[in-house]
Write a protein that holds these residues in place. Structure first.
Motif, short mmCIF file in Angstrom:
data_model
loop_
_atom_site.label_atom_id
_atom_site.label_comp_id
_atom_site.label_asym_id
_atom_site.label_seq_id
_atom_site.Cartn_x
_atom_site.Cartn_y
_atom_site.Cartn_z
N ALA A 1 0.86 -1.26 -0.01
CA ALA A 1 0.11 -0.03 -0.14
C ALA A 1 0.92 1.07 0.04
N ALA A 2 2.13 1.13 0.61
CA ALA A 2 2.78 2.39 0.76
C ALA A 2 3.71 2.56 -0.71
N GLU A 3 3.51 1.55 -1.57
CA GLU A 3 4.09 1.76 -2.69
C GLU A 3 3.35 1.95 -3.90
N VAL A 4 2.04 2.23 -3.69
CA VAL A 4 1.21 2.25 -4.75
C VAL A 4 1.63 3.38 -5.75
N LEU A 5 1.57 2.96 -7.02
CA LEU A 5 1.61 3.94 -8.22
C LEU A 5 0.26 4.27 -8.78
N PRO A 6 0.10 5.72 -8.64
CA PRO A 6 -1.14 6.19 -9.09
C PRO A 6 -1.55 5.78 -10.53
N GLY A 7 -2.56 5.45 -10.75
CA GLY A 7 -3.07 5.06 -11.97
C GLY A 7 -2.88 3.62 -12.24
N VAL A 8 -1.85 3.24 -11.85
CA VAL A 8 -1.79 1.70 -12.14
C VAL A 8 -2.09 0.85 -10.82
N GLU A 9 -1.92 1.30 -9.72
CA GLU A 9 -2.39 0.66 -8.48
C GLU A 9 -3.18 1.68 -7.61
N ARG B 1 -5.68 -3.04 -5.16
CA ARG B 1 -6.14 -3.09 -6.63
C ARG B 1 -4.97 -2.61 -7.57
N ARG B 2 -4.89 -3.29 -8.65
CA ARG B 2 -4.05 -2.98 -9.87
C ARG B 2 -4.26 -3.56 -11.17
N THR B 3 -3.69 -2.76 -12.12
CA THR B 3 -3.71 -3.23 -13.35
C THR B 3 -2.89 -4.51 -13.62
N LEU B 4 -3.00 -5.09 -14.62
CA LEU B 4 -2.18 -6.32 -15.19
C LEU B 4 -1.77 -6.37 -16.51
N GLY C 1 1.61 4.76 -20.48
CA GLY C 1 0.87 3.63 -20.19
C GLY C 1 -0.31 3.48 -21.10
N ASP C 2 -0.80 2.20 -21.23
CA ASP C 2 -1.81 1.94 -22.00
C ASP C 2 -3.00 2.24 -21.21
N PRO C 3 -4.03 2.91 -21.73
CA PRO C 3 -5.29 3.47 -20.96
C PRO C 3 -6.24 2.06 -20.65
N VAL C 4 -6.71 1.90 -19.63
CA VAL C 4 -7.73 0.85 -19.24
C VAL C 4 -9.12 1.69 -18.72
N LEU D 1 -8.07 3.11 -11.19
CA LEU D 1 -7.20 2.62 -12.20
C LEU D 1 -7.39 3.07 -13.69
N THR D 2 -6.23 3.81 -14.08
CA THR D 2 -6.51 4.39 -15.49
C THR D 2 -5.32 3.72 -16.62
N ARG D 3 -4.25 3.21 -16.07
CA ARG D 3 -3.25 2.72 -16.94
C ARG D 3 -2.70 1.38 -16.59
#
Length: 454
Positions: A219-227, A235-238, A338-341, A348-350
């Motif tokens: 949680a401390a490392e989340v990358l905005p948009g990806v996580e 939650r995150r994109t794959l 990053g590719d949009p989702v 989550l956007t990328r």
């Protein structure tokens, strides 16, 4: 371990869940195979035989127990922590390489001949690569049967079967039930509500699990948009072999709940495998804690946080790039390239850029120092050129050496990538703040670092 008959018998009689995944009990009188922790009364010793994998049991003509579901037991920590040919092969098979590329593709990735890979995997697992992949297809099919409302034909295709007939025959042979009977069996029980477009699976693990510490670090490392960290859920994109996906991971009693929304259901097995790898769920916490608690420095830390895991990565290249450029630049990189989702449920956007996209990026646009820019360019160039492998089956020694040869990467960054991307349990990313690693902590220095870093 399956060759130590007396030890296996004791584990079965005590229903010791610590050995789930280490070996499987096949009962010759009933032709059923079980976990060591199966709740049914154990069979007579003369009817027991022990096998190293579910694939070996299925290949020998045993079907999965309906009570303990041995096909869904935690993965063997032996393959999780081994860097040799078989350990690397098992991790690639789990990621779906045999289904996508066949055994020749698996051998090519490992740098060995097809015959060598088949011989070594057969000797260690009691079944060849095709049988191991078939066992995984059967488990993927069962998951979709029980957690989705998809037609059986769609499930057969998504699980990787070449025909409806092979799907029906395999499910009946492995589970002793037809696909329709499996779905009906779940419907009669306490079936979880099926959310359209998603598949929810339980990720088992060996207790104990320091879930609070594991998820707090992620949680401390989340990358905005990806996580995203929201309401106790990561939650995150794959980026997966056949498309993209979104996963939501939440610790629960005795398992981690994994809810997946996939663009292509053929990616189910790969997605589950990468989530298990991310959370280090196939570790053997009892063995790790026992080894580290023998050290007077680490003993109180292990007692305070038993079952600590080393978080890894769903994508080794993403992890390495983030380690090199830092969180702020990584966020700019993801948002710009990053590719949009589409995420109806959150922010989550990328999907993080793939290697082809990363090599097109001018590091000057990321706002990083010149030294960092050179390191970034060298890193993604080595991956794109095929001289650096950061996948789950990479050779740890070769990977380290190649990373050390790149400009701008200090030893701490190299070891961080070895620990988080390559999954080496003996990596030591300390930079002096945590002292020198003790030789007696081998081969679990990555876990010792986790305890010391807090």
């Amino acid at each position: 371990m399956h060759e130590d008959f007396e030890r296996c018998v004791r584990a079965v009689h005590s229903r010791d869940a610590r050995f789930d995944g280490w070996f499987f009990t096949a009962v010759t009188s009933t032709r059923i195979y079980c976990r060591p922790s199966c709740p049914v009364p154990p069979p007579q010793v003369r009817h027991m035989t022990f096998l190293p994998s579910a694939a070996a049991a299925q290949q020998a003509g045993f079907r999965a127990c309906k009570r303990c579901r041995p096909d869904a037991s935690p993965g063997s920590p032996q393959w999780n922590a081994r860097a040799d040919l078989v350990g690397r092969a098992v991790r690639l098979i789990a990621d779906g390489v045999v289904d996508r590329e066949g055994v020749p593709g698996l051998a090519g990735r490992l740098g060995y001949s097809t015959r060598q890979v088949q011989r070594h995997v057969q000797a260690e697992l009691g079944a060849g690569p095709l049988a191991v992949a078939r066992a995984q297809r059967a488990q993927a099919a069962r998951t979709l049967i029980e957690t989705s409302t998809l037609p059986m034909g769609d499930i057969a295709f998504a699980a990787g079967f070449g025909s409806i007939r092979s799907f029906n025959d395999t499910v009946r042979e492995v589970f002793g039930l037809t696909p329709g009977e499996l779905r009906e069996r779940v419907s009669r029980g306490a079936r979880a509500q099926v959310v359209p477009g998603t598949v929810t699976v339980r990720l088992p693990y060996r207790a104990p699990l320091a879930a609070a510490e594991l998820f707090a670090q992620l949680a401390a490392e989340v990358l905005p948009g990806v996580e995203q960290w929201r309401d106790g859920t990561l939650r995150r994109t794959l980026r997966l072999p056949h498309g993209t996906g979104i996963v939501a991971l939440r610790p629960a009693a005795g398992h981690v709940e994994c809810r997946l929304a996939l663009a292509d259901l053929r990616d189910l097995g790969s997605a589950v495998n990468r989530c298990r790898w991310l959370l280090d769920l196939d570790a053997d916490p009892v063995a790790v804690d026992a080894a580290l608690s023998a050290d007077p420095v680490l003993a109180p830390l292990v007692v305070a946080v038993p079952g600590r895991r080393v978080p890894r990565a769903v994508d080794g290249v993403e992890l390495a790039v983030r380690a090199v450029v830092g969180p702020a630049a990584a966020a700019r990189l993801a948002m710009a390239y990053g590719d949009p989702v589409t995420d109806p449920d959150g922010a989550l956007t990328r999907v993080f850029p793939d290697v082809a996209g990363l090599v097109q990026v001018d590091p000057a646009e990321l706002g990083v120092a010149e030294r960092v820019g050179r390191a970034y360019t060298a890193l993604v160039g080595a991956v794109a050129g095929g001289t650096l492998d950061l996948g789950i089956a990479a050779d740890w020694t070769a990977g380290r050496q190649r990373l050390r040869d790149l400009p701008g990467l200090d030893e701490s960054t190299v070891e961080h990538i070895a620990m988080r991307a390559l999954g080496d349990p003996d990596a030591w990313p300390g930079d002096g703040r945590h002292g020198e690693p003790a030789e007696r902590w081998r081969p679990w220095r990555a876990y010792a670092f986790g305890h010391l870093a807090g």
